[in-house]
Design an enzyme around this catalytic site. Sequence first.
Site, mmCIF file in Angstrom:
data_model
loop_
_atom_site.group_PDB
_atom_site.id
_atom_site.type_symbol
_atom_site.label_atom_id
_atom_site.label_comp_id
_atom_site.label_asym_id
_atom_site.label_seq_id
_atom_site.Cartn_x
_atom_site.Cartn_y
_atom_site.Cartn_z
ATOM 1 N N SER A 321 0.864 -1.185 0.000
ATOM 2 C CA SER A 321 0.000 0.000 0.000
ATOM 3 C C SER A 321 0.896 1.230 0.000
ATOM 4 C CB SER A 321 -0.874 -0.016 1.257
ATOM 5 O OG SER A 321 -1.379 1.275 1.500
ATOM 6 N N GLU A 368 12.075 10.249 2.125
ATOM 7 C CA GLU A 368 10.757 10.601 1.554
ATOM 8 C C GLU A 368 9.873 11.340 2.541
ATOM 9 O OE1 GLU A 368 11.571 7.434 2.264
ATOM 10 O OE2 GLU A 368 12.100 6.431 0.408
#
Length: 575
Positions: A321, A368
């Site tokens: 996911s 990130e």
Amino acid sequence: MQAKMVNLKINNISVSVPEGTTILEAARKAHIEIPTLCYLKDVSCVGSCRMCLVEATGARGLVAACVYPVSEGMEVRTNTEKCRQSRKMTLELILSKHKKKCLSCERNHNCELQKLSLGYSVDEDRFKGEDFVLPIDTSTPYVVRDNDKCINCMRCVAACRKQNVNAIGPIGRGFHVHIGSAFDMPLSESVCVGCGQCIVACPVGALSENSTIENVWKALSDPTKQVVFFTAPSVRATLGEAFDMPVGTNVEGKMVAAIRRLGPDHVFNMDVTADLTIMEEASELINRIKTGKPMPMFTSCCPAWIKFVEQRHPEMIPHLSSCKSPQQMFGALLKSYWCEKNGVDPKNLYVVSVIPCTAKKYECTREEMKDDVDAAITTRELARMIKTAGIKFTELPDEEFDNPFATATGGGAIFGATGGVMEAALRTAAHMMDGSFEVLDFFAVRGTNPIKEATYLVAGNTIRVAVASGLANAETIIRQIESGEKKYDFIEIMACPGGCVNGGGQPTLSDSVRNNTELKESRAKALYTSDTKNELRRSSDSPVMDVIYNDYFGFPNSHKAHEILHTTYHADKRI
Ligand code: SF4
Ligand code: SF4
Ligand code: SF4
């Protein structure tokens, strides 16, 4: 078939136990605890430390109770002079090369070696070992290894092997044996995924988290900073253990009161972003089912699992996911939506997450999403801060989280137990697919079995799910998918056996507690009780979700939600 029973006497007490039982296990039936250092239930049983030596009829010399099986008519003595002298000598030999920095050691008063040394009246300077100093490994943001405190019990090696990661092992020979990564490289260069299972297995202070407490104290006394704390679902089910409360006590109210007394500007509930994760993840699952995007979909809220995939199974990256974990979603939500709404410059906001986990310390440093959370502290670190600040935890009144991030659903609460994310996602996904689907309890995915499977029919779709905790079990599932032996649509993986309730940042408990308690089950029960008591059990029923989506994101998986609440992964070719 019923096991044959064996009758024996331990310290003159008659007990009857199934054939194959060890003396150590049988002794518990007589309410006798035999001391151990290398033995740890469910993790390590090698009989190497020699602390559990006992006298037993039919045996030549002393035998290691943790591996020696009982026999009919056996008579065992656990506390004879011979046993006591042997254990004392063992401890004195261990101490001959142990760095005795007890005063500043984080395991002071909670150290198995210290407890036994006191009990056996050891002379800590009886033997003088060769002095050699090994470097302290602080190369990762999650685990610190101080091998001069290590007693070579190998529990950490067993814990890592049980995870099927095998990042650490014994190095060298004889007196120079120590634990480390291949070629004695720093842990950061190894395949370690940061789960911290080695830390909670360690009986002494040789392993600990890489603490960020000092940064948090600094932020708390910086007048230019607004400091916000939020706490992960499972922390409330374990924090009480650090204050000698029974395992499985839910201390949510006292936890909030204690954090408030540390002086932050707000104390929020991470169960809220567990709900938000479900809104995003359930929508992503439905979208994947409709569009045929890579299936099965794996959950992504466990950073040790993500690291494991990136390192060992990069071919599975498209199946993860894209949702950030609840920790990262909370940080991102605070620094975007909450700051905008309250006119706060994100640069002046210091976000502290309290987590059961050491891998989340690494997660918040990932390129990130390194701006989302400023410090991630474990349940153990929070307990240390509370004690240092002189807060009388057990005497505190129950207090509530601050709005607007106080109210969460039972679905958010159960995130901390294996199967909890799956159950919460099923509640919401099924309801999103079929508005008349009202089932709230998915019993088949609960419990601490290493792998659980179930199939559900929702709006004409058959949804095959699996849940695994512990990375060795995750590996099994991946192999079964890749070989075509199993087919699933949605899979929850948690790196720690039993899920976050048993995370590497949770309180370290003594052997006598760990070896005699169903730790995972008791802690998980506290979360499921909180779920059933909650009038709101489905994440999509949360009024806070309504506000967040109406005010800011529009709808789950919107462009804005993707920008702020989702992330990307990349292959790590270290293997
Ligand atoms: S943190 Fe986990 S993977 Fe790393 S050495 Fe410890 S047990 Fe092994
Ligand atoms: S680091 Fe701890 S668990 Fe590992 S061998 Fe040393 S004492 Fe045992
Ligand atoms: S299972 Fe939970 S505590 Fe363990 S590594 Fe994953 S997120 Fe952290």
